[in-house]
Enzyme design. Structure first.
Site, short mmCIF file in Angstrom:
data_model
loop_
_atom_site.label_atom_id
_atom_site.label_comp_id
_atom_site.label_asym_id
_atom_site.label_seq_id
_atom_site.Cartn_x
_atom_site.Cartn_y
_atom_site.Cartn_z
N TYR A 45 0.82 -1.22 0.00
CA TYR A 45 0.00 0.00 0.00
C TYR A 45 0.85 1.27 0.00
O TYR A 45 0.41 2.31 -0.46
CB TYR A 45 -0.99 0.01 1.17
CG TYR A 45 -0.40 -0.30 2.53
CD1 TYR A 45 0.30 0.66 3.25
CD2 TYR A 45 -0.56 -1.56 3.10
CE1 TYR A 45 0.83 0.38 4.48
CE2 TYR A 45 -0.04 -1.85 4.34
CZ TYR A 45 0.66 -0.87 5.03
OH TYR A 45 1.19 -1.16 6.25
N LYS B 277 -12.61 16.85 -3.87
CA LYS B 277 -12.10 18.15 -4.30
C LYS B 277 -12.55 19.20 -3.27
O LYS B 277 -13.61 19.83 -3.42
CB LYS B 277 -12.64 18.48 -5.69
CG LYS B 277 -12.03 19.68 -6.37
CD LYS B 277 -12.57 19.79 -7.80
CE LYS B 277 -11.95 20.95 -8.52
NZ LYS B 277 -12.45 21.05 -9.93
N ASN C 251 -13.67 -22.69 -36.09
CA ASN C 251 -14.26 -22.09 -34.90
C ASN C 251 -13.41 -22.30 -33.67
O ASN C 251 -12.65 -23.27 -33.57
CB ASN C 251 -15.66 -22.67 -34.62
CG ASN C 251 -16.70 -22.19 -35.61
OD1 ASN C 251 -17.10 -22.94 -36.49
ND2 ASN C 251 -17.13 -20.96 -35.46
N GLU D 208 -13.53 -7.07 -36.26
CA GLU D 208 -14.17 -7.65 -37.44
C GLU D 208 -13.99 -6.76 -38.66
O GLU D 208 -13.68 -7.24 -39.76
CB GLU D 208 -15.66 -7.86 -37.17
CG GLU D 208 -15.98 -8.99 -36.22
CD GLU D 208 -17.46 -9.12 -35.95
OE1 GLU D 208 -17.91 -10.21 -35.54
OE2 GLU D 208 -18.20 -8.13 -36.17
N ASP E 12 -15.99 -13.73 -37.46
CA ASP E 12 -17.21 -13.56 -36.68
C ASP E 12 -16.84 -13.68 -35.20
O ASP E 12 -16.28 -14.69 -34.78
CB ASP E 12 -18.23 -14.64 -37.07
CG ASP E 12 -19.57 -14.43 -36.40
OD1 ASP E 12 -19.87 -13.27 -36.05
OD2 ASP E 12 -20.31 -15.40 -36.22
N ASP F 47 -18.38 -13.24 -31.23
CA ASP F 47 -19.60 -13.13 -30.43
C ASP F 47 -19.28 -13.20 -28.95
O ASP F 47 -18.41 -13.97 -28.52
CB ASP F 47 -20.57 -14.28 -30.76
CG ASP F 47 -21.17 -14.14 -32.16
OD1 ASP F 47 -21.67 -13.05 -32.48
OD2 ASP F 47 -21.10 -15.13 -32.91
N ILE G 101 -27.44 -9.41 -26.60
CA ILE G 101 -28.11 -10.35 -25.71
C ILE G 101 -27.04 -11.22 -25.06
O ILE G 101 -26.24 -11.84 -25.74
CB ILE G 101 -29.11 -11.24 -26.47
CG1 ILE G 101 -30.21 -10.40 -27.10
CG2 ILE G 101 -29.72 -12.27 -25.52
CD1 ILE G 101 -31.17 -11.21 -27.96
N HIS H 167 -25.46 -15.46 -25.00
CA HIS H 167 -25.82 -15.56 -26.41
C HIS H 167 -27.06 -16.44 -26.56
O HIS H 167 -27.13 -17.54 -26.01
CB HIS H 167 -24.66 -16.14 -27.20
CG HIS H 167 -24.83 -16.02 -28.68
ND1 HIS H 167 -25.68 -16.83 -29.40
CD2 HIS H 167 -24.26 -15.17 -29.59
CE1 HIS H 167 -25.62 -16.51 -30.68
NE2 HIS H 167 -24.78 -15.49 -30.81
N ARG I 63 -25.66 -24.81 -30.41
CA ARG I 63 -24.61 -24.85 -31.42
C ARG I 63 -23.41 -25.65 -30.93
O ARG I 63 -22.69 -25.24 -30.02
CB ARG I 63 -24.17 -23.42 -31.77
CG ARG I 63 -25.29 -22.56 -32.34
CD ARG I 63 -24.85 -21.14 -32.61
NE ARG I 63 -25.90 -20.37 -33.26
CZ ARG I 63 -25.77 -19.11 -33.65
NH1 ARG I 63 -24.62 -18.46 -33.42
NH2 ARG I 63 -26.77 -18.48 -34.24
#
Length: 275
Positions: free
Chosen positions: A58, A104, A179, A201, A218, A220, A235, A238, A244
């Site tokens: 610190y 401040k 992929n 991309e 691609d 994501d 979203i 995904h 997938r």
């Protein structure tokens, strides 16, 4: 009681004379600032071993804050706090996050007050990303994407899966895909991360012409911490990742026990369900 899963190291009201401010006299003459900092860490190893190298010094942090605050003046204390928090998290890798308050006391408002301050909390986040390419030098596109992310300020690639050759998805006749998935430690918000992915991309000459069509690159966002969100542009998690195999198989390689925040199943369980 601290509800965060971290221990705390606190610095209170470190006094620094610096030149932040909107008005010319502030930037020219400078003024006093008070900085308080909570550093979120896992201090158990330091406590068990009594070893400074397993914690954060610190005293050194105080000198770093002082030097940084003097060296990089800003018009707004919001900007000064944001940049200092980011600099601390990048420099001291043991930190999980920080809460920083920049006060401040000489704020030029023309009225009696004790102080004006801004207080922010910033943390490292873990995102899981999907990568794909089926045009040109596919491996080079994926390699360059991983490199670009790792070189982005406030980002560090923690893990990368193997590259998987997969059949195209969506019914459009095209070449096979390459992929992969990666685990990213990041200070970026989901929206900032999405913007960065679009930049990468675009640098790979990605064209959005046909849905599920061929593409050079691609990228994501699959998951981001355990958040669940839905906007017009993003979203998370995904929406179709659990359907997938070309996402789940590489993701299972690097994060089999990561739990889907909506479906409440691990990635390994999602792979088993899909099969």
């Amino acid at each position: 009681m601290n509800t965060l899963p971290y221990d705390e190291i606190n610095i209170e009201d470190l006094e620094v004379f610096a030149n932040h401010g909107v008005f010319p006299e502030e930037t020219r003459l400078g003024q006093k600032f008070l900085i308080s900092l909570t550093m979120y860490v896992d201090s158990r190893n330091a406590g068990k071993t009594d070893c400074l190298e397993k914690s954060v010094d610190y005293g050194e942090v105080c000198h770093f804050i002082t030097e940084y605050t003097k060296t990089y003046p800003c018009k707004l204390i919001e900007a000064a706090a944001e940049k200092l928090a980011e600099a601390l998290l990048i420099r001291y890798t043991i930190l999980k996050g920080v809460t920083l308050e920049l006060k401040k006391p000489w704020a030029p408002v023309g009225l009696p007050l004790k102080t004006v301050s801004v207080k922010i909390s910033r943390f490292w986040h873990i995102a899981y990303l999907g990568l794909g390419s089926n045009l040109g030098d596919k491996k080079a596109y994926l390699d360059n994407a991983v490199k670009s992310l790792d070189e982005t300020k406030g980002c560090h690639v923690e893990k990368v899966s193997s590259y998987y050759v997969t059949e195209p998805y969506g019914g459009v006749e095209q070449d096979d895909f390459l992929n992969a998935c990666l685990m990213l430690k990041t200070l970026l918000t989901p929206e900032e991360l999405l913007e960065k992915l679009h930049e990468i991309e675009q640098a790979a000459h990605r064209e959005r012409i046909v849905r599920w069509g061929p593409r050079t690159l691609d990228l994501d966002i699959l998951m981001y911490d355990d958040i669940v969100m839905e906007t017009d542009d993003l979203i998370i998690p995904h929406a179709e990742m659990h359907l997938r195999s070309f996402v789940l198989n590489p993701l299972c390689e690097i994060a089999p026990n990561k739990r889907h925040p909506v479906l409440k199943k691990t990635v390994a369980q999602l792979v088993h369900s899909l099969n």
